[in-house]
Design a protein around this motif. Structure first.
Motif, short mmCIF file in Angstrom:
data_model
loop_
_atom_site.label_atom_id
_atom_site.label_comp_id
_atom_site.label_asym_id
_atom_site.label_seq_id
_atom_site.Cartn_x
_atom_site.Cartn_y
_atom_site.Cartn_z
N LYS A 57 -1.53 -4.57 12.72
CA LYS A 57 -1.21 -4.05 11.39
C LYS A 57 -1.93 -2.72 11.19
O LYS A 57 -3.08 -2.57 11.56
CB LYS A 57 -1.67 -5.06 10.33
N GLU A 58 -1.23 -1.77 10.60
CA GLU A 58 -1.82 -0.47 10.30
C GLU A 58 -2.77 -0.58 9.11
O GLU A 58 -2.65 -1.49 8.30
CB GLU A 58 -0.73 0.56 9.98
N GLU A 59 -3.65 0.40 9.01
CA GLU A 59 -4.54 0.46 7.85
C GLU A 59 -3.70 0.66 6.60
O GLU A 59 -2.78 1.48 6.57
CB GLU A 59 -5.48 1.65 8.04
N THR A 60 -3.99 -0.10 5.57
CA THR A 60 -3.26 0.00 4.31
C THR A 60 -3.96 0.98 3.40
O THR A 60 -5.16 0.86 3.16
CB THR A 60 -3.17 -1.39 3.62
N ARG A 61 -3.21 1.95 2.91
CA ARG A 61 -3.75 2.92 1.96
C ARG A 61 -3.64 2.35 0.56
O ARG A 61 -2.65 1.75 0.20
CB ARG A 61 -2.98 4.24 2.04
N ASP A 62 -4.65 2.60 -0.24
CA ASP A 62 -4.65 2.16 -1.63
C ASP A 62 -3.60 2.95 -2.41
O ASP A 62 -3.53 4.18 -2.29
CB ASP A 62 -6.05 2.40 -2.22
N GLU A 63 -2.78 2.26 -3.16
CA GLU A 63 -1.74 2.91 -3.97
C GLU A 63 -2.31 4.00 -4.87
O GLU A 63 -1.65 4.99 -5.16
CB GLU A 63 -1.00 1.88 -4.84
N GLY B 68 0.81 -1.21 0.00
CA GLY B 68 0.00 0.00 0.00
C GLY B 68 0.84 1.26 0.00
O GLY B 68 2.06 1.23 0.06
N ALA B 69 0.13 2.38 -0.07
CA ALA B 69 0.78 3.69 -0.11
C ALA B 69 1.19 4.13 1.29
O ALA B 69 0.75 3.57 2.29
CB ALA B 69 -0.18 4.72 -0.72
N ILE B 70 2.01 5.16 1.34
CA ILE B 70 2.46 5.71 2.62
C ILE B 70 1.33 6.51 3.25
O ILE B 70 0.68 7.32 2.58
CB ILE B 70 3.72 6.58 2.42
N GLY B 71 1.08 6.27 4.53
CA GLY B 71 0.04 6.97 5.26
C GLY B 71 0.64 7.76 6.41
O GLY B 71 1.85 7.74 6.64
N GLU C 84 -4.54 6.11 -4.25
CA GLU C 84 -4.75 7.35 -3.49
C GLU C 84 -3.46 8.15 -3.38
O GLU C 84 -3.49 9.33 -3.09
CB GLU C 84 -5.27 7.04 -2.08
N GLY C 85 -2.32 7.49 -3.57
CA GLY C 85 -1.03 8.17 -3.47
C GLY C 85 -0.55 8.29 -2.03
O GLY C 85 -1.29 8.05 -1.09
#
Length: 171
Positions: free
Chosen positions: A35-41, A19-22, A43-44
């Motif tokens: 585990k942290e929430e994974t951001r969709d790639e 995933g993307a950096i949050g 979304e940037g």
């Protein structure tokens, strides 16, 4: 700039990003053992907006196995036990890994800071329910380790046993 540094850290360590950096408030991020929430790639990446936030990237837990094997010279000695933390806090990049040490039959927390010269270990903490041993060089960082609700920033020593060790913001 810090997000590119995080991506370079992962590439250099051979660790797989998910995933993307949050971003998240540092105290909440460090306290989360899951585990942290994974951001969709798509979304940037996002950058930390305040000095109290970290930029983080989720990594595949098993992908740190190759890093552990290469770093400590014995394949399979350390096996990851918890989601690793790879983050940027106040323009410095860190990686924290929790693993079981099969050679010494104890759990281990290993923390690294990335500098222009490469990776430096700033914390090595071995723990069992009967004792915790540590070797810390957290002076100069905003962090401490927390063992049984006590914070320790530097030195080498032993304390009582525990089932969990965390890297936290120093009080």
């Amino acid at each position: 700039m810090s997000n590119q540094n995080l991506r370079n850290l992962l590439i250099g360590a051979g660790v797989v990003a998910v995933g993307a950096i949050g971003t998240k408030v540092a105290t909440d991020y460090l306290r989360n053992r899951g585990k942290e929430e994974t951001r969709d790639e798509k979304e940037g990446d996002v950058e930390a907006q305040s000095p109290q936030e970290v930029s983080y990237v989720n990594v595949e837990q098993n992908s740190v196995q190759q890093f552990l094997d290469a770093s400590f010279g014995k394949a399979g000695r350390y096996v990851p036990t918890r989601p690793p933390k790879v983050f940027d806090y106040q323009n410095k990049q860190y990686m924290v890994i929790w693993a079981h040490d099969n050679e010494q039959n104890k759990d281990q927390m290993l923390a690294f800071v990335y500098t222009g010269q490469g990776r430096e270990m700033i914390a090595s903490v071995g723990y069992t329910s009967s004792k915790t041993d540590y070797n810390l060089e957290l002076d100069g960082t905003p962090f401490a380790i927390e063992v049984n609700n006590n914070q320790i920033k530097s030195g080498k020593g032993e304390t009582s046993g525990t089932n969990e060790v965390d890297l936290v913001l120093a009080a």
